[in-house]
Design a protein around this motif. Structure first.
Motif, PDB file in Angstrom:
ATOM      1  N   LEU A 113       7.360  -6.438  -7.479  1.00  0.00           N
ATOM      2  CA  LEU A 113       6.711  -5.449  -6.453  1.00  0.00           C
ATOM      3  C   LEU A 113       5.746  -4.647  -7.140  1.00  0.00           C
ATOM      4  N   VAL A 114       4.421  -4.702  -6.590  1.00  0.00           N
ATOM      5  CA  VAL A 114       3.205  -3.980  -7.188  1.00  0.00           C
ATOM      6  C   VAL A 114       2.715  -2.675  -6.075  1.00  0.00           C
ATOM      7  N   LEU A 115       2.814  -1.642  -6.135  1.00  0.00           N
ATOM      8  CA  LEU A 115       2.522  -0.492  -5.646  1.00  0.00           C
ATOM      9  C   LEU A 115       1.314  -0.190  -5.816  1.00  0.00           C
ATOM     10  N   VAL A 116       0.319  -0.124  -4.612  1.00  0.00           N
ATOM     11  CA  VAL A 116      -1.083   0.198  -4.935  1.00  0.00           C
ATOM     12  C   VAL A 116      -1.386   1.402  -3.946  1.00  0.00           C
ATOM     13  N   ALA A 117      -2.108   2.376  -4.625  1.00  0.00           N
ATOM     14  CA  ALA A 117      -2.601   3.669  -3.800  1.00  0.00           C
ATOM     15  C   ALA A 117      -4.197   3.700  -4.110  1.00  0.00           C
ATOM     16  N   PRO A 118      -4.960   3.229  -2.832  1.00  0.00           N
ATOM     17  CA  PRO A 118      -6.136   3.385  -2.966  1.00  0.00           C
ATOM     18  C   PRO A 118      -6.844   5.127  -2.796  1.00  0.00           C
ATOM     19  N   TYR A 119      -7.792   5.510  -3.255  1.00  0.00           N
ATOM     20  CA  TYR A 119      -8.201   6.689  -3.052  1.00  0.00           C
ATOM     21  C   TYR A 119      -9.688   6.886  -3.201  1.00  0.00           C
ATOM     22  N   GLU A 171       0.915  -1.284   0.002  1.00  0.00           N
ATOM     23  CA  GLU A 171       0.044  -0.097  -0.081  1.00  0.00           C
ATOM     24  C   GLU A 171       1.045   1.308   0.015  1.00  0.00           C
ATOM     25  N   VAL A 172       0.362   2.345  -0.801  1.00  0.00           N
ATOM     26  CA  VAL A 172       1.264   3.614  -0.843  1.00  0.00           C
ATOM     27  C   VAL A 172       0.184   4.636  -0.439  1.00  0.00           C
ATOM     28  N   ASP A 173       0.690   5.386   0.351  1.00  0.00           N
ATOM     29  CA  ASP A 173      -0.397   6.680   1.041  1.00  0.00           C
ATOM     30  C   ASP A 173       0.269   7.909   0.588  1.00  0.00           C
ATOM     31  N   GLY A 174       1.312   8.061  -0.102  1.00  0.00           N
ATOM     32  CA  GLY A 174       1.867   9.600  -0.106  1.00  0.00           C
ATOM     33  C   GLY A 174       2.757  10.018   1.039  1.00  0.00           C
ATOM     34  N   SER A 175       2.621   9.620   2.099  1.00  0.00           N
ATOM     35  CA  SER A 175       3.233  10.146   3.375  1.00  0.00           C
ATOM     36  C   SER A 175       4.901   9.669   3.049  1.00  0.00           C
ATOM     37  N   ALA A 176       5.685  10.434   3.717  1.00  0.00           N
ATOM     38  CA  ALA A 176       7.140  10.099   3.589  1.00  0.00           C
ATOM     39  C   ALA A 176       7.328   9.133   4.692  1.00  0.00           C
ATOM     40  N   GLU A 177       6.767   8.964   5.729  1.00  0.00           N
ATOM     41  CA  GLU A 177       6.941   7.879   6.601  1.00  0.00           C
ATOM     42  C   GLU A 177       6.598   6.484   5.972  1.00  0.00           C
ATOM     43  N   TYR A 178       5.878   6.487   5.000  1.00  0.00           N
ATOM     44  CA  TYR A 178       5.314   5.093   4.365  1.00  0.00           C
ATOM     45  C   TYR A 178       6.084   4.651   3.348  1.00  0.00           C
ATOM     46  N   LEU A 179       7.211   5.483   3.117  1.00  0.00           N
ATOM     47  CA  LEU A 179       8.332   4.915   2.299  1.00  0.00           C
ATOM     48  C   LEU A 179       8.982   4.037   3.067  1.00  0.00           C
ATOM     49  N   ARG A 180       9.022   3.845   4.449  1.00  0.00           N
ATOM     50  CA  ARG A 180       9.865   2.615   5.160  1.00  0.00           C
ATOM     51  C   ARG A 180       8.949   1.387   4.930  1.00  0.00           C
ATOM     52  N   VAL A 213       7.825   4.873  -6.792  1.00  0.00           N
ATOM     53  CA  VAL A 213       8.738   4.590  -7.644  1.00  0.00           C
ATOM     54  C   VAL A 213       9.854   4.769  -7.538  1.00  0.00           C
ATOM     55  N   ALA A 214      10.168   6.334  -7.637  1.00  0.00           N
ATOM     56  CA  ALA A 214      11.334   6.988  -7.712  1.00  0.00           C
ATOM     57  C   ALA A 214      12.396   6.441  -6.532  1.00  0.00           C
ATOM     58  N   HIS A 215      11.567   6.413  -5.405  1.00  0.00           N
ATOM     59  CA  HIS A 215      12.318   5.873  -4.171  1.00  0.00           C
ATOM     60  C   HIS A 215      12.700   4.567  -4.354  1.00  0.00           C
ATOM     61  N   VAL A 216      12.110   3.432  -4.900  1.00  0.00           N
ATOM     62  CA  VAL A 216      12.386   2.337  -5.157  1.00  0.00           C
ATOM     63  C   VAL A 216      13.475   2.071  -5.949  1.00  0.00           C
ATOM     64  N   ARG A 217      13.600   2.924  -7.000  1.00  0.00           N
ATOM     65  CA  ARG A 217      14.573   2.652  -8.301  1.00  0.00           C
ATOM     66  C   ARG A 217      15.670   3.291  -7.523  1.00  0.00           C
ATOM     67  N   HIS A 218      15.698   4.534  -6.696  1.00  0.00           N
ATOM     68  CA  HIS A 218      16.839   5.100  -6.373  1.00  0.00           C
ATOM     69  C   HIS A 218      17.608   4.110  -5.155  1.00  0.00           C
ATOM     70  N   ARG A 219      16.906   3.445  -4.601  1.00  0.00           N
ATOM     71  CA  ARG A 219      17.387   2.396  -3.537  1.00  0.00           C
ATOM     72  C   ARG A 219      17.853   1.132  -4.014  1.00  0.00           C
ATOM     73  N   ASP A 220      17.187   0.525  -5.310  1.00  0.00           N
ATOM     74  CA  ASP A 220      17.479  -0.784  -5.655  1.00  0.00           C
ATOM     75  C   ASP A 220      17.806  -0.767  -7.221  1.00  0.00           C
ATOM     76  N   GLY A 221      17.785   0.256  -7.482  1.00  0.00           N
ATOM     77  CA  GLY A 221      18.058   0.407  -9.112  1.00  0.00           C
ATOM     78  C   GLY A 221      17.091  -0.383  -9.934  1.00  0.00           C
ATOM     79  N   TYR A 222      17.233  -1.321 -10.883  1.00  0.00           N
ATOM     80  CA  TYR A 222      16.301  -2.111 -11.374  1.00  0.00           C
ATOM     81  C   TYR A 222      16.358  -3.376 -11.096  1.00  0.00           C
ATOM     82  N   ASP A 272      -1.492   9.194  -8.073  1.00  0.00           N
ATOM     83  CA  ASP A 272      -0.893   9.105  -9.105  1.00  0.00           C
ATOM     84  C   ASP A 272       0.744   9.777  -8.711  1.00  0.00           C
ATOM     85  N   ASP A 273       0.652  10.930  -8.010  1.00  0.00           N
ATOM     86  CA  ASP A 273       1.675  11.531  -7.262  1.00  0.00           C
ATOM     87  C   ASP A 273       2.278  10.648  -6.455  1.00  0.00           C
TER      88      ASP A 273
END
Length: 313
Positions: A38-44, A13-22, A74-83, A67-68
């Motif tokens: 890895l599937v990122l899901v943002a309910p709204y 689950e993704v909710d847009g908060s910085a702490e949720y990136l953990r 996605v950018a966070h995961v790519r920065h941390r783990d690459g591809y 979407d934001d």
């Protein structure tokens, strides 16, 4: 032994908060560990709210905010783990439980964050996550927002009662411990301290019976996962208290839960609400035999009815 083969992606689950990136970090590590997508899901919700204190403020549409949040994750995961991880991102309109359960219907696990609320609100949030596990049909891992990788992540604990209700929880716990090349603590709680030892007939004491139950229950799994070191823990604490106590010493606690129309177990709910580490809620897929057993069981007073799927004495 359960034959439920958990495959598919890791959904988070993704909710847009910085702490949720953990929480996303936890899910990404699990996906890397098992080689899953890895599937990122943002309910709204489709209905945006505008604060009356800010009459000129026009917030973004809920779908745009979702979407934001996904783009940032996605950018966070790519920065941390690459591809190294295959990624997908999905925004879903509707209630949190409905959207996440639908996204996780073929997943090996669903990862969500733990509410920072306290008291009754924390219990309600735990109840919602138990319901989510029941509807999703896969393990739901609830991760504290304060989680960080540590050496204790290799240690896993699971509560069992020796019945079929423990099967999926044991399967998940052994598989996770094996994947982390770690140790597993098996907790069986509810020892009546005043009757722990029967001097006249020690072979029929609670401890002897519990140890025999654990031996029979664990035998198929220790044979299937010979490299997992297992520690048995018999406790006189109440089941929820025993697992909460153990959560300070491990990186993951595994509990079982009902699926379908069966009520959410109050012991499991208290355990999930009070854990200090990530907790995996593993649904038990009720069989026709289970339904017959439950229907045939005599009704008990409410005080004694709180027997957990995997945490009963």
């Amino acid at each position: 032994m359960s034959t439920w083969n958990r495959t598919g992606p890791v959904v988070v689950e993704v909710d847009g908060s910085a702490e949720y990136l953990r929480i996303v970090d936890y899910a990404s590590a699990e996906a890397l560990r098992c080689g899953a997508e890895l599937v990122l899901v943002a309910p709204y919700s489709a209905h945006a709210s505008v604060s009356p204190m800010m009459p000129g403020y026009s917030p973004k549409a809920p779908a745009e905010r979702a979407d934001d949040a996904l783009r940032a994750a996605v950018a966070h995961v790519r920065h941390r783990d690459g591809y190294a991880t295959e990624l997908a991102a999905v925004a879903g309109e509707g209630s949190r439980v409905r959207v996440l359960a639908h996204a996780a219907r073929k997943a090996r696990m669903l990862v969500v964050g733990r509410s920072r609320s306290r008291g009754p609100q924390r219990l309600m949030h735990a109840h919602t996550n138990l319901t989510l596990a029941s509807r999703a049909g896969c393990p739901v891992v609830v991760v504290p927002a304060s989680w960080k990788p540590c050496l204790m992540d290799r240690k896993v604990a699971v509560g069992i009662d020796g019945t079929a209700l423990s099967a999926e929880a044991l399967e998940f716990a052994f598989g996770t411990a094996a994947g982390r090349e770690g140790d597993l603590t098996v907790v069986h709680a509810g020892l009546p301290a005043e009757h722990a030892w029967n001097d006249e007939d020690p072979d029929h004491s609670w401890i002897s019976r519990a140890d025999h139950l654990l031996s029979e229950t664990l035998a198929p799994w220790t044979g299937r996962f010979p490299n997992v070191r297992v520690t048995r823990f018999l406790s006189s604490r109440q089941p929820a208290a025993a697992l909460v106590h153990e959560s300070s010493e491990v990186g993951l606690v595994v509990v079982g839960s009902h699926t379908g129309a069966l009520p959410v177990d109050p012991v499991a709910r208290r355990s999930v609400a009070a854990m200090t580490c990530p907790v995996a809620i593993v649904p038990h897929h009720v069989t026709a035999t289970d339904h017959e057993r439950i229907s045939a069981a005599p009704r008990r007073p409410a005080r004694r009815a709180g027997r957990s799927d995997v945490l009963t004495p």
